[in-house]
Design a protein around this motif. Structure first.
Motif, PDB file in Angstrom:
ATOM      1  N   ASP A  82      -9.760  76.976  13.473  1.00  0.00           N
ATOM      2  CA  ASP A  82     -11.019  77.709  13.573  1.00  0.00           C
ATOM      3  C   ASP A  82     -12.188  76.840  13.124  1.00  0.00           C
ATOM      4  O   ASP A  82     -13.251  76.845  13.756  1.00  0.00           O
ATOM      5  N   PHE A  83     -11.973  76.080  12.065  1.00  0.00           N
ATOM      6  CA  PHE A  83     -13.023  75.182  11.583  1.00  0.00           C
ATOM      7  C   PHE A  83     -13.350  74.122  12.636  1.00  0.00           C
ATOM      8  O   PHE A  83     -14.527  73.839  12.910  1.00  0.00           O
ATOM      9  N   VAL A  84     -12.336  73.540  13.244  1.00  0.00           N
ATOM     10  CA  VAL A  84     -12.555  72.502  14.258  1.00  0.00           C
ATOM     11  C   VAL A  84     -13.224  73.082  15.497  1.00  0.00           C
ATOM     12  O   VAL A  84     -14.164  72.499  16.042  1.00  0.00           O
ATOM     13  N   LEU A  85     -12.755  74.248  15.944  1.00  0.00           N
ATOM     14  CA  LEU A  85     -13.346  74.849  17.145  1.00  0.00           C
ATOM     15  C   LEU A  85     -14.782  75.292  16.905  1.00  0.00           C
ATOM     16  O   LEU A  85     -15.626  75.168  17.796  1.00  0.00           O
ATOM     17  N   SER A  86     -15.082  75.799  15.709  1.00  0.00           N
ATOM     18  CA  SER A  86     -16.475  76.164  15.420  1.00  0.00           C
ATOM     19  C   SER A  86     -17.345  74.917  15.318  1.00  0.00           C
ATOM     20  O   SER A  86     -18.523  74.942  15.691  1.00  0.00           O
ATOM     21  N   LEU A  87     -16.771  73.828  14.865  1.00  0.00           N
ATOM     22  CA  LEU A  87     -17.504  72.570  14.820  1.00  0.00           C
ATOM     23  C   LEU A  87     -17.786  72.060  16.230  1.00  0.00           C
ATOM     24  O   LEU A  87     -18.882  71.575  16.514  1.00  0.00           O
ATOM     25  N   LEU A  88     -16.806  72.199  17.125  1.00  0.00           N
ATOM     26  CA  LEU A  88     -16.998  71.754  18.508  1.00  0.00           C
ATOM     27  C   LEU A  88     -17.934  72.678  19.281  1.00  0.00           C
ATOM     28  O   LEU A  88     -18.638  72.223  20.198  1.00  0.00           O
ATOM     29  N   ALA A  89     -17.943  73.941  18.929  1.00  0.00           N
ATOM     30  CA  ALA A  89     -18.799  74.890  19.644  1.00  0.00           C
ATOM     31  C   ALA A  89     -20.257  74.785  19.216  1.00  0.00           C
ATOM     32  O   ALA A  89     -21.138  75.269  19.921  1.00  0.00           O
ATOM     33  N   ASP A  90     -20.483  74.168  18.079  1.00  0.00           N
ATOM     34  CA  ASP A  90     -21.852  73.992  17.608  1.00  0.00           C
ATOM     35  C   ASP A  90     -22.617  73.127  18.614  1.00  0.00           C
ATOM     36  O   ASP A  90     -22.138  72.091  19.060  1.00  0.00           O
ATOM     37  N   ALA A  91     -23.807  73.566  18.970  1.00  0.00           N
ATOM     38  CA  ALA A  91     -24.585  72.878  20.010  1.00  0.00           C
ATOM     39  C   ALA A  91     -25.073  71.515  19.534  1.00  0.00           C
ATOM     40  O   ALA A  91     -25.163  70.572  20.323  1.00  0.00           O
ATOM     41  N   SER A  92     -25.386  71.389  18.286  1.00  0.00           N
ATOM     42  CA  SER A  92     -25.888  70.109  17.804  1.00  0.00           C
ATOM     43  C   SER A  92     -24.719  69.144  17.597  1.00  0.00           C
ATOM     44  O   SER A  92     -23.568  69.540  17.504  1.00  0.00           O
ATOM     45  N   ALA A  93     -25.028  67.901  17.512  1.00  0.00           N
ATOM     46  CA  ALA A  93     -23.986  66.893  17.309  1.00  0.00           C
ATOM     47  C   ALA A  93     -23.452  67.023  15.882  1.00  0.00           C
ATOM     48  O   ALA A  93     -24.225  67.143  14.934  1.00  0.00           O
ATOM     49  N   PRO A  94     -22.141  67.030  15.722  1.00  0.00           N
ATOM     50  CA  PRO A  94     -21.579  67.187  14.380  1.00  0.00           C
ATOM     51  C   PRO A  94     -21.850  65.950  13.526  1.00  0.00           C
ATOM     52  O   PRO A  94     -21.869  64.829  14.019  1.00  0.00           O
ATOM     53  N   SER A  95     -22.050  66.181  12.265  1.00  0.00           N
ATOM     54  CA  SER A  95     -22.268  65.054  11.356  1.00  0.00           C
ATOM     55  C   SER A  95     -20.942  64.352  11.082  1.00  0.00           C
ATOM     56  O   SER A  95     -19.859  64.885  11.350  1.00  0.00           O
ATOM     57  N   ALA A  96     -21.039  63.170  10.560  1.00  0.00           N
ATOM     58  CA  ALA A  96     -19.830  62.413  10.246  1.00  0.00           C
ATOM     59  C   ALA A  96     -19.031  63.101   9.143  1.00  0.00           C
ATOM     60  O   ALA A  96     -17.795  63.089   9.159  1.00  0.00           O
ATOM     61  N   HIS A  97     -19.743  63.741   8.217  1.00  0.00           N
ATOM     62  CA  HIS A  97     -19.073  64.449   7.128  1.00  0.00           C
ATOM     63  C   HIS A  97     -18.268  65.638   7.668  1.00  0.00           C
ATOM     64  O   HIS A  97     -17.135  65.869   7.251  1.00  0.00           O
ATOM     65  N   ALA A  98     -18.840  66.382   8.599  1.00  0.00           N
ATOM     66  CA  ALA A  98     -18.139  67.538   9.171  1.00  0.00           C
ATOM     67  C   ALA A  98     -16.947  67.091  10.013  1.00  0.00           C
ATOM     68  O   ALA A  98     -15.882  67.728   9.988  1.00  0.00           O
ATOM     69  N   ALA A  99     -17.111  66.016  10.764  1.00  0.00           N
ATOM     70  CA  ALA A  99     -15.992  65.510  11.572  1.00  0.00           C
ATOM     71  C   ALA A  99     -14.861  65.008  10.688  1.00  0.00           C
ATOM     72  O   ALA A  99     -13.679  65.231  10.983  1.00  0.00           O
ATOM     73  N   LEU A 100     -15.209  64.362   9.591  1.00  0.00           N
ATOM     74  CA  LEU A 100     -14.192  63.892   8.655  1.00  0.00           C
ATOM     75  C   LEU A 100     -13.489  65.069   7.976  1.00  0.00           C
ATOM     76  O   LEU A 100     -12.266  65.048   7.784  1.00  0.00           O
ATOM     77  N   ALA A 101     -14.248  66.100   7.645  1.00  0.00           N
ATOM     78  CA  ALA A 101     -13.644  67.293   7.045  1.00  0.00           C
ATOM     79  C   ALA A 101     -12.697  67.976   8.025  1.00  0.00           C
ATOM     80  O   ALA A 101     -11.626  68.445   7.644  1.00  0.00           O
ATOM     81  N   ALA A 102     -13.072  68.046   9.300  1.00  0.00           N
ATOM     82  CA  ALA A 102     -12.215  68.666  10.309  1.00  0.00           C
ATOM     83  C   ALA A 102     -10.927  67.876  10.494  1.00  0.00           C
ATOM     84  O   ALA A 102      -9.828  68.450  10.556  1.00  0.00           O
ATOM     85  N   ALA A 103     -11.053  66.561  10.579  1.00  0.00           N
ATOM     86  CA  ALA A 103      -9.858  65.728  10.713  1.00  0.00           C
ATOM     87  C   ALA A 103      -8.974  65.845   9.472  1.00  0.00           C
ATOM     88  O   ALA A 103      -7.741  65.891   9.577  1.00  0.00           O
ATOM     89  N   GLY A 104      -9.597  65.914   8.308  1.00  0.00           N
ATOM     90  CA  GLY A 104      -8.837  66.080   7.079  1.00  0.00           C
ATOM     91  C   GLY A 104      -8.084  67.401   7.033  1.00  0.00           C
ATOM     92  O   GLY A 104      -6.939  67.460   6.597  1.00  0.00           O
ATOM     93  N   MET A 105      -8.733  68.473   7.495  1.00  0.00           N
ATOM     94  CA  MET A 105      -8.060  69.782   7.523  1.00  0.00           C
ATOM     95  C   MET A 105      -6.906  69.791   8.512  1.00  0.00           C
ATOM     96  O   MET A 105      -5.846  70.361   8.232  1.00  0.00           O
ATOM     97  N   LEU A 106      -7.102  69.166   9.665  1.00  0.00           N
ATOM     98  CA  LEU A 106      -6.031  69.124  10.660  1.00  0.00           C
ATOM     99  C   LEU A 106      -4.860  68.267  10.187  1.00  0.00           C
ATOM    100  O   LEU A 106      -3.726  68.473  10.609  1.00  0.00           O
ATOM    101  N   PHE A 107      -5.127  67.311   9.330  1.00  0.00           N
ATOM    102  CA  PHE A 107      -4.066  66.469   8.790  1.00  0.00           C
ATOM    103  C   PHE A 107      -3.442  67.094   7.546  1.00  0.00           C
ATOM    104  O   PHE A 107      -2.228  67.052   7.365  1.00  0.00           O
ATOM    105  N   ALA A 108      -4.259  67.683   6.683  1.00  0.00           N
ATOM    106  CA  ALA A 108      -3.780  68.174   5.390  1.00  0.00           C
ATOM    107  C   ALA A 108      -2.954  69.453   5.498  1.00  0.00           C
ATOM    108  O   ALA A 108      -1.968  69.613   4.772  1.00  0.00           O
ATOM    109  N   ALA A 109      -3.337  70.358   6.382  1.00  0.00           N
ATOM    110  CA  ALA A 109      -2.615  71.637   6.463  1.00  0.00           C
ATOM    111  C   ALA A 109      -1.144  71.441   6.839  1.00  0.00           C
ATOM    112  O   ALA A 109      -0.252  71.950   6.141  1.00  0.00           O
ATOM    113  N   PRO A 110      -0.817  70.719   7.915  1.00  0.00           N
ATOM    114  CA  PRO A 110       0.609  70.523   8.218  1.00  0.00           C
ATOM    115  C   PRO A 110       1.329  69.661   7.178  1.00  0.00           C
ATOM    116  O   PRO A 110       2.507  69.887   6.896  1.00  0.00           O
TER     117      PRO A 110
END
Length: 155
Positions: A90-118
């Motif tokens: 949900d965090f990644v999809l809401s980040l991708l659905a955001d119209a503005s370009a995601p910041s590097a911090h948000a992209a890193l947080a999304a990648a971290g969540m996708l890696f950390a949860a599993p």
């Protein structure tokens, strides 16, 4: 290698005196059958054979700390399996659905969540399997003889 490897005499084994002191103490203290037997003897001494409770003796051997650790690992593993990935996606999809370009911090947080949860789910599952295997071998080694002993002495 000479004594225990290919060049040594057939049937060469490591003698207990050759082991270090800590290894010998660990081997002597790891007799699971005796731990359950001692807890069972204490249970019989407290409440008599007719009223002795096998589950109480098992709880004495395992302890509250290990039971809490097993419950926590089971809960965390189930939570991360069912909810953790949904939150991460949900965090990644809401980040991708955001119209503005995601910041590097948000992209890193999304990648971290996708890696950390599993990774955390798998880690909790591994710890749970290790705890379960250890305490299963600890209890199952003496449980059959305890139940048989109690059944033979009851009317």
């Amino acid at each position: 290698i000479g004594k225990y490897g290919r060049g040594g005499p057939c049937g060469a084994t490591i003698e207990p005196v050759e082991l270090g002191r800590l290894v010998r103490e660990d081997l002597e203290a790891s007799d699971p059958h005796s731990q359950l037997r001692e807890a069972w003897a204490a249970e019989i001494a407290e409440s008599g054979l007719a009223n002795a409770d096998v589950l109480r003796a098992v709880r004495r051997v395992v302890g509250a700390r290990a039971c809490c650790a097993i419950l926590f690992c089971a809960w965390a593993s189930a939570f991360l399996e069912l909810v953790g990935m949904v939150v991460a996606l949900d965090f990644v999809l809401s980040l991708l659905a955001d119209a503005s370009a995601p910041s590097a911090h948000a992209a890193l947080a999304a990648a971290g969540m996708l890696f950390a949860a599993p990774l955390l789910h798998r880690g909790c599952g591994v710890v749970l399997s290790m705890l379960d295997g250890y305490y299963t071998s600890l209890i199952s080694s003496g449980l059959g003889s305890l139940v048989f002993e109690k059944a033979m002495h009851l009317p």
